[in-house]
Design an enzyme around this catalytic site. Sequence first.
Site, PDB file in Angstrom:
ATOM      1  N   CYS A 288       0.830  -1.204   0.000  1.00 16.07           N
ATOM      2  CA  CYS A 288       0.000   0.000   0.000  1.00 16.07           C
ATOM      3  C   CYS A 288       0.863   1.253   0.000  1.00 16.07           C
ATOM      4  CB  CYS A 288      -0.949  -0.005   1.195  1.00 16.07           C
ATOM      5  SG  CYS A 288      -0.129  -0.165   2.808  1.00 16.07           S
ATOM      6  N   HIS A 315       1.859   5.111   9.767  1.00 10.96           N
ATOM      7  CA  HIS A 315       0.960   4.065   9.285  1.00 10.96           C
ATOM      8  C   HIS A 315      -0.006   3.613  10.370  1.00 10.96           C
ATOM      9  CE1 HIS A 315      -0.426   0.446   7.266  1.00 10.96           C
ATOM     10  NE2 HIS A 315       0.305   0.740   6.207  1.00 10.96           N
TER      11      HIS A 315
END
Length: 476
Positions: A288, A315
Amino acid sequence: MSPEKHLNDWHTNQTIAETISPLLGQLYRQKGVEVLIFGKTLVNAATIDIIKTHRLSRHYCQTALTPAQTLPLAQAINELPLSPCKVDIGQLAAKYWASHSDTDALNDFLLSALDGAMNGEGVGTPKDVVLYGFGRIGRLLTRLLIEKSGPGYPLRLRAIVVRGGKSGDLQKRASLLRRDSVHGQFNGSIVIDEERKAIIANGNYIQLIYANQPEDVDYTQYGINEALIVDNTGVWRDSEGLSKHLASRGAQKVLLTAPGKGDIKNVVFGVNDQVIQSEDRIISAASCTTNAITPVLKALNDRYGIESGHIETVHSFTNDQNLIDNFHSGERRGRSASLNMVLTSTGAAKAVAKALPELAGKLTGNAIRVPTPNVSMAVANLNLSNSVERDELNTYLRDMALTSPLAGQIDYTDSTEVVSTDLVGSRFAGVVDGAATIAQDKRCVLYIWYDNEFGYSCQVVQCMEKMMGVDYATFA
């Protein structure tokens, strides 16, 4: 403008949008034509969504388009013998109304603009897809594939493979698809077929297959052939491990939703998807974070050149971490994800080089896991080959998000009020936060938001389409 006129205008737009909605459905379900407005899909769009999408046109035109301006185009397009394709009705409407004051020349305009989409081939034979694993990414891929399903879309989600099979497992899997704490309720109907161990979602019959190893599955006994297996587990990341899927009868290709190791091609769609060849059996859709930063880095490197840089990823925590302190084989990851910022490593900066070789050896990276369930941010601190000013850089990145070949991957916002929850559900690989951009001499710092679940899943679906030869032209 009087207060009453604001409300009257809204009601007018709402009425017209309600007229547009079934036309969009007919085009997609009957002809396989996906309608866009400046790159934003209108498939399954609600009335309010149609109005909001029209508002986006103010970034592209001197004045925003109204539903009244796109309605005649939608009506006329419905009458044309189109083959499966994508039609950006926003761009077409902007071009038409820039030089016309009525609809007298509309049919001739559309016949010319959509000439390449006329009377071509149909959708062809449906192509089977199997999801191996049904975690966060697997369930979002399921939602996206069901959203796109229809006579005009050739990919068919036929099965999901999971471990287990205990009593109540099917109901639990269906419930997790139906309700999501981050992404909300499933948009539609889910029915369980207990006897045949299947989920029927919006009419899509999805077989649940219970297996402990890929090679244990015979897909042909479920009528599945030449299938693309999308491995969401991350258990196998090299060619040897992922080849286990190809040992299954009925499996043809494998797509990994994690960074691949060894000689596996790591693809960031929009940047290096041209490396996907018809003979490829195993491909990785990278991570991602790699998907979020690589398109922006490519845009920057193409214009200004990147000498070196550091990528710090902030994150959201993942299922790999512990909710409370407990044993974990990874450094620091055993500490409570819901209570701590956890410093950890990321291979995303190095992985960029697999999709963008010209940046090999130029980037370093680290990651900080934070107590949020979704949406992350990459902070790119870069040394450039050429000097740049903040406004110039933001203008360039905004243009890349609006009109470049990377417009499907990069989004841009200059709002000073955006926070992470505002990006939940973003379909872009990354969203540049222009309000936070720093630029001085040959240095810049970019802040790139990304929905590390949904945005990434949208990238994965595009890789799936490319692997299976689904590549419809866009007319605008």
